[in-house]
Design a protein around this motif. Structure first.
Motif, PDB file in Angstrom:
ATOM      1  N   PHE A 281       6.749   4.721   2.945  1.00  0.00           N
ATOM      2  CA  PHE A 281       7.767   5.459   3.702  1.00  0.00           C
ATOM      3  C   PHE A 281       8.446   4.565   4.729  1.00  0.00           C
ATOM      4  O   PHE A 281       9.603   4.810   5.102  1.00  0.00           O
ATOM      5  N   LEU A 282       7.766   3.521   5.205  1.00  0.00           N
ATOM      6  CA  LEU A 282       8.359   2.628   6.194  1.00  0.00           C
ATOM      7  C   LEU A 282       9.479   1.784   5.597  1.00  0.00           C
ATOM      8  O   LEU A 282      10.371   1.312   6.317  1.00  0.00           O
ATOM      9  N   PHE A 283       9.440   1.610   4.269  1.00  0.00           N
ATOM     10  CA  PHE A 283      10.424   0.756   3.606  1.00  0.00           C
ATOM     11  C   PHE A 283      11.413   1.578   2.781  1.00  0.00           C
ATOM     12  O   PHE A 283      12.061   1.049   1.885  1.00  0.00           O
TER      13      PHE A 283
ATOM     14  N   LEU B 261       0.851  -5.377   8.231  1.00  0.00           N
ATOM     15  CA  LEU B 261       1.553  -4.376   9.018  1.00  0.00           C
ATOM     16  C   LEU B 261       0.632  -3.182   9.217  1.00  0.00           C
ATOM     17  O   LEU B 261       0.148  -2.600   8.245  1.00  0.00           O
ATOM     18  N   GLY B 262       0.382  -2.835  10.467  1.00  0.00           N
ATOM     19  CA  GLY B 262      -0.477  -1.692  10.761  1.00  0.00           C
ATOM     20  C   GLY B 262      -1.880  -1.835  10.206  1.00  0.00           C
ATOM     21  O   GLY B 262      -2.502  -0.839   9.812  1.00  0.00           O
TER      22      GLY B 262
ATOM     23  N   PRO C  54       0.827  -1.213   0.000  1.00  0.00           N
ATOM     24  CA  PRO C  54       0.000   0.000   0.000  1.00  0.00           C
ATOM     25  C   PRO C  54       0.861   1.262   0.000  1.00  0.00           C
ATOM     26  O   PRO C  54       1.935   1.293   0.605  1.00  0.00           O
ATOM     27  N   GLU C  55       0.389   2.285  -0.679  1.00  0.00           N
ATOM     28  CA  GLU C  55       1.143   3.534  -0.790  1.00  0.00           C
ATOM     29  C   GLU C  55       1.439   4.138   0.580  1.00  0.00           C
ATOM     30  O   GLU C  55       2.490   4.750   0.783  1.00  0.00           O
ATOM     31  N   ASN C  56       0.506   4.007   1.523  1.00  0.00           N
ATOM     32  CA  ASN C  56       0.710   4.637   2.828  1.00  0.00           C
ATOM     33  C   ASN C  56       1.771   3.915   3.677  1.00  0.00           C
ATOM     34  O   ASN C  56       2.113   4.377   4.756  1.00  0.00           O
TER      35      ASN C  56
ATOM     36  N   VAL D 167       8.567  -5.183  12.355  1.00  0.00           N
ATOM     37  CA  VAL D 167       7.937  -6.441  12.746  1.00  0.00           C
ATOM     38  C   VAL D 167       6.666  -6.605  11.924  1.00  0.00           C
ATOM     39  O   VAL D 167       5.774  -5.751  11.952  1.00  0.00           O
ATOM     40  N   ILE D 168       6.581  -7.701  11.170  1.00  0.00           N
ATOM     41  CA  ILE D 168       5.473  -7.947  10.250  1.00  0.00           C
ATOM     42  C   ILE D 168       4.835  -9.294  10.595  1.00  0.00           C
ATOM     43  O   ILE D 168       5.529 -10.249  10.943  1.00  0.00           O
ATOM     44  N   ARG D 169       3.533  -9.379  10.474  1.00  0.00           N
ATOM     45  CA  ARG D 169       2.810 -10.606  10.800  1.00  0.00           C
ATOM     46  C   ARG D 169       2.528 -11.416   9.538  1.00  0.00           C
ATOM     47  O   ARG D 169       2.091 -10.865   8.513  1.00  0.00           O
ATOM     48  N   VAL D 170       2.780 -12.712   9.596  1.00  0.00           N
ATOM     49  CA  VAL D 170       2.466 -13.617   8.492  1.00  0.00           C
ATOM     50  C   VAL D 170       1.017 -14.073   8.646  1.00  0.00           C
ATOM     51  O   VAL D 170       0.657 -14.703   9.641  1.00  0.00           O
ATOM     52  N   VAL D 171       0.178 -13.738   7.658  1.00  0.00           N
ATOM     53  CA  VAL D 171      -1.242 -14.088   7.747  1.00  0.00           C
ATOM     54  C   VAL D 171      -1.640 -15.169   6.748  1.00  0.00           C
ATOM     55  O   VAL D 171      -2.763 -15.657   6.779  1.00  0.00           O
TER      56      VAL D 171
END
Length: 266
Positions: free
Chosen positions: A18-20, A43-44, A13-15, A28-32
């Motif tokens: 900036f995090l990357f 993430l978020g 997502p565009e929003n 920290v990212i969750r595997v769904v």
């Protein structure tokens, strides 16, 4: 291992761009979900997908786990290294975040150009004649690289001198390799330079020469930086107006692959 049903591709997502945008940043990212070599991540509250690269297997991940990743390279695609998870391994785990084709993070363009100018300034400082007076080694190296460099050192390894350096922004770095004369594309290789910028990404440079001309080869691993460098071609050539030799600049784009940052082109 749980395998989810096939679903439409979920781009970053565009929003969240900036995090990357900063190499070295950890998230920290969750595997769904897991679909073959594709991970569904969250993430978020935003969902997106990443491709598993290299020898890493889907079995190295588990639905519902949180994984810590480090940004290795920005651009398209974004390259991540998995640095933690429920299953540990000594293998280098690499993920490619899927970005929608044709979309770019325009806000980074000015930063890419700024770092390209920083690299160009380094080229100029390396070729301008310096004061020949005897000075301490550290001071001589600093003068050689210019005032944009915060720290640098020198060491000798395998018949070559290496000068690693850190720029004043403390995020851009690189090294210069000065080795014995070697033939490269019909010329004599003068030195090799590897540069890494927060927004410019990885750049490899070869300086070669003969009696008539100087050859500067630039290999970009960030697509946006490559496109900008092509537009700045004339400005790059103007850096070498002081040279009596003809200057040839070749600009190329290389696909980012796991290990690119530690490998050296030959």
């Amino acid at each position: 291992m749980q395998i989810t049903a096939p679903a439409p591709i979920l781009y970053l997502p565009e929003n969240l761009w900036f995090l990357f945008s900063r190499p070295g940043r950890e998230l920290v990212i969750r595997v769904v979900g897991i679909e073959g070599k594709t991970l569904n991540l969250e993430l978020g509250g935003e969902k997106f997908q990443a491709k598993i690269a290299g020898t890493v297997n889907p079995e190295d991940f588990k639905v519902g786990e949180n994984i810590r990743v480090k940004v290795l390279q920005t651009g398209n695609p974004v390259v991540l290294q998995v640095v933690s998870g429920e299953k540990t391994s000594s293998d280098l785990k690499i993920l490619y975040i899927l970005s929608q084709a044709g979309k770019k993070e325009n806000i980074n363009s000015s930063y890419v150009k700024e770092e390209l100018n920083l690299l160009s300034t380094l080229f100029t400082d390396l070729f301008i004649k310096k004061d020949k007076k005897n000075k301490p080694l550290e001071e001589s190296i600093k003068e050689l690289l210019g005032d944009k460099v915060k720290a640098a050192t020198l060491f000798y390894q395998e018949d070559s001198f290496f000068i690693p350096f850190l720029f004043n922004d403390e995020r851009s770095w690189g090294y210069i390799e000065l080795g014995p004369p070697q033939e490269r594309k019909g010329k004599i290789k003068l030195f090799y330079l590897k540069f890494y910028g927060e927004y410019l990404g990885l750049v490899e440079c070869f300086f070669s020469y003969d009696e008539k001309e100087i050859l500067l080869e630039l290999y970009f691993y960030n697509k946006e930086a490559y496109e900008l460098a092509k537009m700045e071609y004339k400005n790059l050539k103007n850096l070498f107006l002081f040279s009596q030799n003809k200057i040839i600049i070749k600009i190329s784009y290389e696909e980012s692959l796991p290990g690119s940052i530690i490998e050296k082109r030959v």
